[in-house]
Design an enzyme around this catalytic site. Structure first.
Site, PDB file in Angstrom:
ATOM      1  N   SER A  93      35.365  42.178  44.920  1.00  0.00           N
ATOM      2  CA  SER A  93      35.632  43.483  44.346  1.00  0.00           C
ATOM      3  C   SER A  93      35.917  44.466  45.465  1.00  0.00           C
ATOM      4  CB  SER A  93      34.405  43.933  43.544  1.00  0.00           C
ATOM      5  OG  SER A  93      34.313  45.337  43.490  1.00  0.00           O
ATOM      6  N   LYS A 124      30.002  41.104  43.406  1.00  0.00           N
ATOM      7  CA  LYS A 124      30.836  40.535  42.359  1.00  0.00           C
ATOM      8  C   LYS A 124      31.504  39.226  42.774  1.00  0.00           C
ATOM      9  CE  LYS A 124      32.300  41.894  38.849  1.00  0.00           C
ATOM     10  NZ  LYS A 124      33.205  42.900  38.338  1.00  0.00           N
ATOM     11  N   ASN A 181      34.274  37.327  40.847  1.00  0.00           N
ATOM     12  CA  ASN A 181      35.095  37.388  39.649  1.00  0.00           C
ATOM     13  C   ASN A 181      35.868  36.090  39.403  1.00  0.00           C
ATOM     14  OD1 ASN A 181      34.471  40.057  38.900  1.00  0.00           O
ATOM     15  ND2 ASN A 181      35.889  40.862  40.439  1.00  0.00           N
ATOM     16  N   ARG A 219      81.552  33.960  23.714  1.00  0.00           N
ATOM     17  CA  ARG A 219      80.546  34.414  24.688  1.00  0.00           C
ATOM     18  C   ARG A 219      79.965  35.706  24.141  1.00  0.00           C
ATOM     19  NH1 ARG A 219      82.623  35.066  30.548  1.00  0.00           N
ATOM     20  NH2 ARG A 219      83.304  32.965  29.978  1.00  0.00           N
TER      21      ARG A 219
END
Lengths: 405, 405, 405, 405
Positions: free
Chosen positions: C268, C274, C276, C308
């Site tokens: 973090s 943290k 994660n 096209r």
């Protein structure tokens, strides 16, 4: 209405149902015919009680006959003429000066208005519920989670204030919707009406028709579909807000977390102990589907061409119906979800306590930076400005409720 | 079924209608109960004629009761138990070993199969129509258009061969669909069934159930939703092919171009002279909406989690229904469109003649490059290899028709 | 390549990068020119080392000049002519017989092939990882969860077998992709090539070009875009499978659950503690976006018209690029995620033990139905047929790996 | 910036380019650091010229390092700390009190503002062009077309007035956008900032940061993503309006119709005579892709959970970038398209004359209904109220231009 494929659909009531669309189309024809008579364009004998002539039982027949001309107005007008009597004066005057698109588009707007009212009512109820919930839990501590992991302390009040902000944003979007009649004749020039009533008279007829229907009178918007896309975008803004709430309830209601739970939960067909967060799951369901429906409305708008599109217009009707009914149903479900929501502050505290060492890490590094000790007891500020931020959202919500009639 | 918001919906017949879903769910319950009895797990007295017990009239009640548990199986099972009699042996054995998802998922697969049959039948009819059309116009010259402007000469046969290639691609996609029963019990382990019949017995019950329904017996796929997404992708591949045909008919059917027209055209509610290309517009309509519906099926698949998703699963049902019904209706409309299509070789020639000077410019520069004159009379090659390319597609189509039972 | 807005994009390497597209377009031009010379249509002096003439540094100039004609081929051809020398024989023969769409479409197919190879390689690595993981945890008990709540016991092996089934489905979809050259000239008739080489000669040139590029030789598919949509659908089938895995890792990796965790987790910017689940979040991210990209490819296919399309064709390129690059990146991330995945059987057992009373409720009612006691010790069948179902998926996976070169 | 896959991308300039995002993130860090110093929280020595420290050359490195933490802020902050010198006071104070999401979200808002300005400028230019065009052709008769077929007479002024109404609707949507800073710290409580500055001080820091960036100061909206979705919806409202214009130019510019043409048209790589409506095709291209991108933003908003979503947040960045850049480019292309548009009143008249008998059928039946003759000469009203309706839209446009600074 019910829908076996979409449990809860009946919460949307009659909004944009087949019967409601039929009634709305008849209302448009009636408003126009009344305007013709009131203006002295059509004779008094042309008056007819159109809404009394057709009803829900006619839906299958009209629907089946709609394909031939591509829309339901042609068979509807034929049926109305048949019902008033082929020789009746009304039969001759009915629909004169209108085109199919006028009738379908204005009927859709009536449906949008009905949906918007229902959605708005639910949004307002949710604001009330949330104001109470937020105020009650303004200072209830819990752990904040980012990317699924414990982050720092927060309050449940602040979390619910974010929910509330989303609901207010949705209410703003719905409040901005305008309900505009579409009366332009075959290609937006009102030529037929002008033939009957002159150019100014034609515009007066359009205005009178809009007024009878309680709609705004604006120039024809047959190929500029913002009226439709705005309704779609507002609806999705609402399901976004509700989906976000549902996600939190589903996540925090997992048995291992247990910080929130639905008031009344659903059972299982085979497992007697199950108490499923059914409302949340169904709200989440809606929010997964509505953005793509709104995208289809935009694609149809962007696909407009000529004075009436060759398919793009037709793609709107059912898409709008599905989008708005799902929004109405999800709105009602969210109202119930919030009304019954159970908050478990004890579990919140327990989680926070267990995580305390980790989630105060940031705080300690800040304290060190500030040259201070991170004293657990002395620093209620671990919740930062949560309280004042909650208050700011509450203020916005209360202002909203005061403006609401 | 009819749908006032989607003219032509009745062409989809009963495919994935509320009544058809109910009947399919009952068929699944019946096949399982029969398998339990046949295997000697349930006693002979548990037999019951489930399909005879409920019908279309029960749809609204079941649908309205479905929200409480989040799906229609709980109220269906309750109703079946009530109808066989609460004390009946069948009431005790009914649904034992199944879970709601088994019933809904397998019923959806029965609906997919019904849709796939209808779509495939239309694709095959279209292949037949197109083979005849392409063969007939193999050498019908017309101007090719790129970015809306005249390019070089081509043949209508080659244009229609491109349509045919798209239809064959769609037929390939639909032919690859597999129809697989989902029988896994509460969380895919078949624990309840195994409690009753042992592990091997449980698998045999699943196999017997699949066989009774004419479905493939595979391991449970409750959280791996490729069965659903493949159906969606195949359906969209079909509407892609049809949308492309409709676009050409709409464009070349403009009065200023007039090279194609629909056999039977739709009228107008106010303009007596109008002959609208309604089928094309409605097919185009469908093709504008189906890709987003298939995207929703993918989002639901990607949103799977745990042993049953909390909303993603529920989002599939109505989305699949709408997608497949629209595909069935558009398939039928395209079949009619092709069967009635009118080709106007004289208009094609006139346009080509008027544009000749421009559209041969490339050819002249090539001739110069090759050191030759670009002699209009001597160079039938202005159509290049159009003929052989047409033949290659025709060969593929004929091979497809021969393989088709 | 990197993309500040899409962390992990560099995992897609050069797949469908600007430089790769440029190189692929040049390869197409080179293959065609070589074929012209080899067939004796162009003189030997027309040979040129086109790939040596332009490179990544030319991208901005070509890109900026592309708008004028709507695609990058016109400025590319002009640049190639300038680089070989305006007077060179090669300058005269370059691109003769081709059209812009031939070059762009075939280059896109080369890009699809590169992406498919990368995706397939990751899918195969994932199959290997998952086979090991599933086999290792074939009998590791854990609680199954439905609608977020504890349901019945299952095994982690069975959960991972569902992941594996999804990965195998994706591998099947990718394996079915075909890589087909598009050579049709200005409007699909190969008129210019036929002017130079005759009708049969033109087809031989197309075949030789396809062969030089390692692609399949088929009739032109300029307005039948299944080649593109199939690639999109296969890619989304892959991200569906990966998204479903990521969801489980994210959910079961919540600290309160703790049954799974990523091997290497992200930090973090402000919270030191943290860890994660970044890979899972990024994979989930991709799976939220790819279905709508594939829908755009279908809309473009359905929007084809004439020889096209006037915008629909152009909408494909960047959409395909984004879709396939994201799929490549997510595939690589999922491979890493699975390789590093940590399973915590102790936490699984603890959760199951704590929930035992509830999650055996179904089993007890089944036992009662069967007239037996639900004896905890005597009934290993509480896991039902989990083991054999796991084995069935493992068998399928091993068969897949054996077929893989 | 250029994009080989999206001709015309360079028209979007630097809006939301990698370099612009990097610069915007640095601006956010700088504004916060300045606010810290100005408030006396950080010492004066903490000041640093952050924008001078990193630049476009750092993009690849930061992008490649972004995956580890899931977003580019962690490597950016590390780089900034390294560049100011690890021992510098600024290194210690940098980013203190912020979280990654604050930086990314606020930088995205800066990008939205830049895009909105560019889009609004183009919309205003288009309003000016269209006011002139509409006024000039207020009474230029042409045939109206519905479902591709001739309907009744109209004027080109009225058609262009519908274009104008769409452009004004888009301008309204863009004008309603609000540009709001996001400053909430790790989880929206501003806990770190409050630790440094007290609760009130923290809010003052947020306000000062917003002011420095010229943004609105509001409570954190980290999990309520209306700021993002509103930008997406407004952008799509714009591409809807432009797509609709492009469709008309493409249709009416077909050689058989010839009523409109682009001022400068694109060439062909092989056909010397071609004059392609390239701008229209490229605008139409954009309008086919933006609705699904906006839908992805809504899905991400609805997927918000916890205090930062596990993938939904990350899905927004590139989606928003692509959506807004395409909108900017299409806006610029539409401005050019309108500025150069050629109207061919003679062709309009010729078509109308040729169709006169048909397109007056409605009028004759109205005249008969009104008991009058439909005298061609005496009834200028065949154009109905076209003129006054045009004037109403012009009035709205002029009011818009007057309000515009």
């Amino acid at each position: 209405m019910t829908d076996l494929f979409w449990p809860g659909d009946e919460r949307a009531g009659d909004v944009l149902s087949d019967a409601a669309l039929l009634a709305a189309m008849v209302d448009v024809e009636a408003a126009w015919l009344d305007a013709l008579v009131a203006a002295g364009i059509a004779p008094p004998e042309a008056k007819a009680d159109l809404p009394g002539l057709v009803g829900a039982a006619d839906v299958p027949g009209i629907a089946a006959a709609a394909e031939a001309g591509g829309n339901p107005v042609i068979p509807l007008v034929a049926l109305l003429r048949e019902r008033v009597g082929a020789d009746a004066v009304a039969a001759r005057w009915l629909h004169r000066g209108l085109t199919s698109q006028d009738v379908v588009d204005t009927a859709l707007v009536l449906g949008i208005r009905a949906a918007a009212r229902a959605i708005r009512q639910d949004l307002d109820l949710q604001v009330e519920s949330l104001v109470a919930l937020v105020a009650q839990h303004r200072d209830t501590p819990m752990v904040a989670r980012t990317l699924t992991q414990h982050a720092v302390p927060t309050t449940f009040g602040l979390k619910a204030a974010q929910w509330l902000a989303g609901v207010l944003d949705a209410a703003d979007a719905v409040a901005r919707l305008r309900f505009q009649a579409q009366v332009g004749g075959a290609a937006g020039t009102m030529a037929a009406a002008a033939e009957l009533a002159g150019a100014d008279g034609a515009r007066r007829l359009a205005a009178a028709t809009a007024e009878r229907l309680g709609l705004e009178d604006v120039p024809p918007w047959h190929t500029t579909r913002t009226t439709i896309t705005r309704a779609g975008d507002a609806a999705v803004t609402a399901t976004d807000a509700w989906g976000r709430i549902a996600n939190d309830v589903l996540t925090l209601g997992r048995p291992e977390i247990g910080e929130l739970s639905e008031g009344t939960s659903g059972g299982s067909s085979t497992m007697p102990h199950k108490a499923n967060p059914v409302l949340s799951a169904l709200v989440r369901r809606a929010a997964l589907t509505t953005p793509q429906l709104a995208a289809t409305l935009h694609l149809a708008a962007a696909g407009s061409v000529d004075e009436r599109a060759d398919g793009a217009w037709h793609a709107e009707w059912a898409t709008l119906r599905t989008l708005l009914r799902r929004t109405c149903a999800a709105g009602s479900q969210t109202t119930d979800l919030l009304a019954g929501l159970r908050v478990h502050p004890d579990r919140m505290r327990a989680t926070l306590d267990a995580a305390r060492d980790d989630v105060l890490a940031e705080q300690r590094s800040m304290a060190a930076l500030a040259g201070a000790d991170a004293d657990d007891d002395a620093h209620p500020d671990y919740l930062g400005t949560a309280g004042p931020l909650v208050d700011a959202v509450l203020d916005r919500a209360r202002a909203h409720l005061e403006e609401t009639p």
